[in-house]
Design an enzyme around this catalytic site. Sequence first.
Site, PDB file in Angstrom:
ATOM      1  N   TYR A  32       0.820  -1.214   0.000  1.00 29.35           N
ATOM      2  CA  TYR A  32       0.000   0.000   0.000  1.00 29.35           C
ATOM      3  C   TYR A  32       0.855   1.265   0.000  1.00 29.35           C
ATOM      4  CZ  TYR A  32      -0.061  -0.278   5.263  1.00 29.35           C
ATOM      5  OH  TYR A  32       0.226  -0.377   6.604  1.00 29.35           O
ATOM      6  N   GLU A  33       0.199   2.374  -0.348  1.00 28.20           N
ATOM      7  CA  GLU A  33       0.845   3.667  -0.599  1.00 28.20           C
ATOM      8  C   GLU A  33       1.854   3.597  -1.745  1.00 28.20           C
ATOM      9  OE1 GLU A  33      -0.547   6.052   0.659  1.00 28.20           O
ATOM     10  OE2 GLU A  33      -1.613   5.050   2.282  1.00 28.20           O
ATOM     11  N   GLY A  34       1.596   2.714  -2.696  1.00 28.42           N
ATOM     12  CA  GLY A  34       2.476   2.554  -3.848  1.00 28.42           C
ATOM     13  C   GLY A  34       3.416   1.388  -3.638  1.00 28.42           C
TER      14      GLY A  34
END
Length: 597
Positions: free
Chosen positions: A439-441
Site C-alpha cells: 500500500y501507498e504505492g
Amino acid sequence: MPAYTPPLDDYRFVLHEVLKVQDEAGIDGYPEMTEDMTGAILEEAGKIARDVLAPLNAVGDREGCRLENGVVRTPEGFREAWNLLVEGGWPSMECDPDYGGQGMPSVLNMAVGTMQSAANMAFMMYSGLTHGAYSAIHTHGSDAQKRTYLPKLVSGEWTGTMNLTEPQCGTDLGLVRTKAEPAGDGAWNLSGQKIFISSGEHDLASNIIHLVLARTPGAAEGTRGLSLFIVPKFLVNDDGSLDARNSLSCGKVEEKMGIHGNSTCVMNYDGATGWMVGEEGKGLRAMFTMMNEARLLVGMQGLSQAHVAYQAAASYAKERLQGRAVTGAAAPDKPADPLIVHPDVRRLLLDQKSFVEGGIGFLSWVTMLLDAEKRHTDPKMREKAADMVALLTPVVKGFLTEEGFRLTANAQQVFGGHGYIEETGISQFVRDARIAMIYEGTTGVQALDLVGRKLALKGGQPIMTFFEYVKGYIRDNEDDLALAKDFLNPLKKASKDLQQAAMFFMQAGMKNPNAALAGSVDFLHLFGHVCMALAWARMAKAAHRAIQEGRGDRAWYEAKIVTGRYYMRRVLPETGLRLARIETGADPVMDLPAEAF
C-alpha cells in the site's frame, strides 16, 4: 506471545550523539530537544507501547474487526487504548499549536511512532491516517475548513482517512470514477465506491473525516480532472457539534492476510455531502501531501515490524536448546546448546540486528531533513532539505519495507517449525509486515518514481547533493584509520556503485527507457544500502568517540561498532550484485514474448 522492549538507548544515541539534534540551532524546536526532554517523552511512549499496545497486538490479530448494523467494532481493548492516547495528547505531538497541537519536531514524533507501531502496527494505523488527513487539510484547506476539522483531528477526538482506490483502479488514479456534483452553497454531492480504505469505519472516535478523490462535471480525463473533498461521517454544525449522519456507509470489511486489527473497508458514497479542498482539478496535488507523508510512515512500519520480530527471534535463539556447537559443547551441563551458538542462526540474527539499528539511524536522518524542510530559519536550507526528502522518500518506503519484510521472515526462520504455528506469535509480524510493500504505492511504483522522476529532479541536483554529502563525510573523516578501514572504504565503494548505476540510466535510458525501468528496483535497493552504510559510518564514529572519551557503557558502544562492521562486510557488498543486474539492461527482462508466460 512475543514481548516488546522499546529501544530507548538506540534513540538516545542516534538523536543526541549521531545527529546531535540539540546543536541544530537553525531548525526551530531543536535546541529545546535536550536529552532529559526527549528521554522523558520516549520513556513514556515506550511504556505505552510495551504495556498497553503490545498486549493488544495478538488480540487484534485474533478478533479482527466486525461490521454490525453499519458500524465496525474494533477488537477488545482498542477503544480504551485509543482513549489513553487521546488523553495523553499523543496524536497532537507534532501538530500546529494554533489548532491544539504541541508543535514538536517530526524526528521525535517518528521515534514515538516507530516504537508504538512495533508494538501494534494495526492499531497505530488509525492514528497514522488521521495525521495524514490533518496534514492535507492544514496545507490545502481553507481557513474555515481548518477551524472546523483540525482541532478535533489533532486531539484524536475525530479520525481521518484517505480514499483513492476504486475497484477498477489502484495506482492508475486517472481511472477514478467517483463523481462530485455541485449541491449549492459550496457543497458537493459525492457518489461512488472506494475500496481498501484503512480505518474507513470504526468505533474509536465520534466522527471520521474522509478525504475523497472524485471527478467534477466536465472535468478533464485522467488525473488532471480529479478534485479532493472533505466528506465527514457525520455532518458538522457551525459550532462544531455533530449533525445528521452523512450519506455514506461501510459496505464490507475486507478479510486480509494481516493487520486484522485495522478496519480495511469498502466505502460507499451515495450522494454524500462534501466540501472541496483546494482548487478544482488540483486534488491529486493535495492528496500527495497525505501520500508522501504516508510513504515515510509505511517505511517506518517495515522497520518496526523487523525490529519487534528481531527481538522475539534473539530471545528465542538464546533460550531454545537445539544441537551442539561444532567447536564443542557451549553448555555441557545442559542436554543441548542454545540456538545462538550456530553460525547460521547468528547470520540470520545479525542480518536483522544490523538492519533495524541502521534503519533507526537512516530514518531518523531523513526525518531530520523533513524538519529542516518545515522549520529551518534559512529558506535555502528549507529548499535543499525538501529536495532531499523528495529524493529519499521512495527509498525509505521501498527499501525499508522490502528489507523489513525479508528480515521479519528471517526472524520467523529462527523459530523453525514453531515459527509457523500461531501460538508463538511470530507469524503475525510476517503477515502484518507484508502489506507495507504494497500500500501507498508498491515497491515497483516507488522504484519508477525514483528512477523516472526523482533522479532528474531539478536537473539531477538532489542526487548530486547526496553524492557530495557522502564524499564530504568520507573526506572529513578519512584520517580516522579505524573508521576508514571498516566503514568509510566500504561506503566509498558502494557509493561508486550507485553513481555508476545512475550514469548507466542516463546513458542507456535515453535510448531505451525500458533499460532504466528494468533495473529500477535494483537501483532502489542499491540506494537503500548506501543510505544504511552512511548511517552506520556516522554511528560508528559516534560510538568510537564515546569509547575514547570514556562515556557510557563501553560494551554497548563496542557492540554497536561490531554490528555495523557486520553490515559493511556481509550486507553492503550486495550493491555490486545490484549494479551488475542493472547493467544487463532491458533485454533479459523484455526478450520473452508475453504469450510465453
